[in-house]
Design a protein around this motif. Structure first.
Motif, mmCIF file in Angstrom:
data_model
loop_
_atom_site.group_PDB
_atom_site.id
_atom_site.type_symbol
_atom_site.label_atom_id
_atom_site.label_comp_id
_atom_site.label_asym_id
_atom_site.label_seq_id
_atom_site.Cartn_x
_atom_site.Cartn_y
_atom_site.Cartn_z
ATOM 1 N N HIS A 276 -21.910 -7.846 47.239
ATOM 2 C CA HIS A 276 -23.218 -7.472 47.795
ATOM 3 C C HIS A 276 -23.035 -6.630 49.056
ATOM 4 C CE1 HIS A 276 -25.819 -10.735 45.644
ATOM 5 N NE2 HIS A 276 -25.001 -10.098 44.829
ATOM 6 N N THR A 277 -22.068 -7.024 49.902
ATOM 7 C CA THR A 277 -21.854 -6.239 51.132
ATOM 8 C C THR A 277 -21.023 -4.978 50.850
ATOM 9 O OG1 THR A 277 -20.039 -7.730 51.704
ATOM 10 C CG2 THR A 277 -22.116 -8.121 52.804
ATOM 11 N N SER A 279 -21.056 -3.124 48.282
ATOM 12 C CA SER A 279 -21.792 -2.085 47.545
ATOM 13 C C SER A 279 -22.906 -1.428 48.370
ATOM 14 C CB SER A 279 -22.392 -2.688 46.265
ATOM 15 O OG SER A 279 -23.262 -3.754 46.592
ATOM 16 N N LYS A 280 -23.140 -1.944 49.583
ATOM 17 C CA LYS A 280 -24.195 -1.362 50.428
ATOM 18 C C LYS A 280 -23.959 0.128 50.641
ATOM 19 C CE LYS A 280 -25.937 -5.236 53.100
ATOM 20 N NZ LYS A 280 -25.673 -6.099 54.232
ATOM 21 N N ALA A 285 -26.544 0.690 43.770
ATOM 22 C CA ALA A 285 -26.062 -0.617 44.265
ATOM 23 C C ALA A 285 -26.918 -1.784 43.778
ATOM 24 C CB ALA A 285 -25.990 -0.608 45.786
ATOM 25 N N SER A 286 -28.246 -1.594 43.752
ATOM 26 C CA SER A 286 -29.067 -2.760 43.386
ATOM 27 C C SER A 286 -28.910 -3.120 41.912
ATOM 28 C CB SER A 286 -30.533 -2.567 43.768
ATOM 29 O OG SER A 286 -31.068 -1.473 43.089
ATOM 30 N N ARG A 289 -25.613 -4.938 41.701
ATOM 31 C CA ARG A 289 -25.713 -6.322 42.194
ATOM 32 C C ARG A 289 -26.404 -7.218 41.168
ATOM 33 N NH1 ARG A 289 -26.099 -3.887 47.643
ATOM 34 N NH2 ARG A 289 -28.365 -3.643 47.549
#
Length: 309
Positions: A276-277, A279-280, A285-286, A289
């Motif tokens: 999650h961090t 891929s920021k 990214a979403s 995730r």
């Protein structure tokens, strides 16, 4: 100075509960950290043979030198904890936590609560120094509990026998939100002759370089600034603000592999929070995730990581 060479600034990974476990430490060590520290260990838990605590003491083969951080406010229990650690090979440093602001730790008289009783803090440091057979005794402090007294704290650590100290530039009442007082860290450094490491809000390569230059400290300790960006240690080691996507990918995959190695297949589920961090800021990214949140199979997850990054 034995395994630690302070002739150049040293780069240290801070202990962070739930994040700086063995897989994460081994990765930052491989890519540039000079020193890694265990997650904070309660000396009470150690003395009472907690199996979870013993697992937290394990280190990766490349973690050398390696520090174990203990918390405690009772000299006798701290002494017993030190004697236990003496029998465990591969530990080079016993670090006393005098900085943790977490209410539960402070209520028990440990962590930053010791900053309210410098006499007691000094006695505990002396106890570690006296009974430890490890190469170094170090202390992690804040600049005060409510008021800022960095020089006083640093001098107590030095006279009690600490070989080096890490200073987090906030008071306990400042928690993690107050601005970091780098002047106070600088004053702590100027007041003692032992090495001093700066800590607090060091979130980028440029900030780390600035802190070293401004405070004239002997190193930086990075905690939250390395979560999602462990390549900050690679940048510091190679003196570069640029970091290629290939290096990032290599670090992320290495981290994933170490998680599976250490935790088994469940490491894939545990790794989600890291992805999650990581891929920021990446395109898609979403959706990525969303996908990984449903995957439990390590092989499938590894394939996705390689494709995405």
């Amino acid at each position: 100075m034995g395994k630690l060479d302070f002739s150049l600034p040293i780069y240290v990974l801070a202990p962070l509960a739930g994040f700086t476990d063995l897989p994460f430490r081994s990765v930052v060590k491989k890519f540039g950290a000079d020193l890694t520290v265990s997650e904070m260990i309660s000396s009470n838990a150690l003395v009472h043979n907690s199996s979870k605590t013993y697992k937290m003491l394990q280190k990766a083969p490349n973690e050398e030198p390696y520090a174990v951080q203990i918390a405690g406010n009772d000299k006798d229990i701290v002494k017993e904890a030190v004697l236990i650690l003496n029998d465990i090979e591969g530990i080079d440093i016993i670090d006393l936590n005098c900085g943790c602001p977490v209410p539960k730790v402070v209520r028990s008289g440990g962590g930053s609560a010791l900053l309210k009783d410098l006499k007691k803090m000094g006695e505990i440091i002396e106890t570690i120094k006296k009974y430890s057979e490890k190469e170094y005794t170090s202390v992690k402090v804040r600049i005060g509990f409510d008021e800022k007294i960095p020089e006083k704290i640093a001098k107590v650590c030095e006279s009690a026998g600490a070989d080096f100290i890490t200073v987090h530039g906030r008071t306990r009442s400042g928690g993690f939100k107050a601005p970091v007082d780098y002047d106070a860290i600088k004053r702590a450094k100027e007041s003692v002759s032992i090495p001093v490491i700066a800590n607090g809000d060091i979130t980028s390569y440029e900030k780390a370089e600035w802190v070293l230059e401004y405070t004239k400290t002997d190193g930086v300790m990075i905690g939250r600034g390395a979560i999602g960006k462990p390549w900050i240690f690679y940048q510091l080691k190679h003196k570069t603000s640029d970091i290629s996507p290939e290096i990032k990918k290599e670090i992320i995959v290495e981290h994933f592999d170490k998680m599976i190695e250490f935790y088994g297949d469940y490491g894939a589920v545990m790794f989600r929070k890291h992805l999650h961090t990581y891929s920021k800021g990446y395109q898609g990214a979403s959706a990525f995730r969303d996908k990984i949140n449903r995957i439990t199979d390590p092989k499938e997850m590894r394939k996705l990581i390689i494709e995405f990054f």
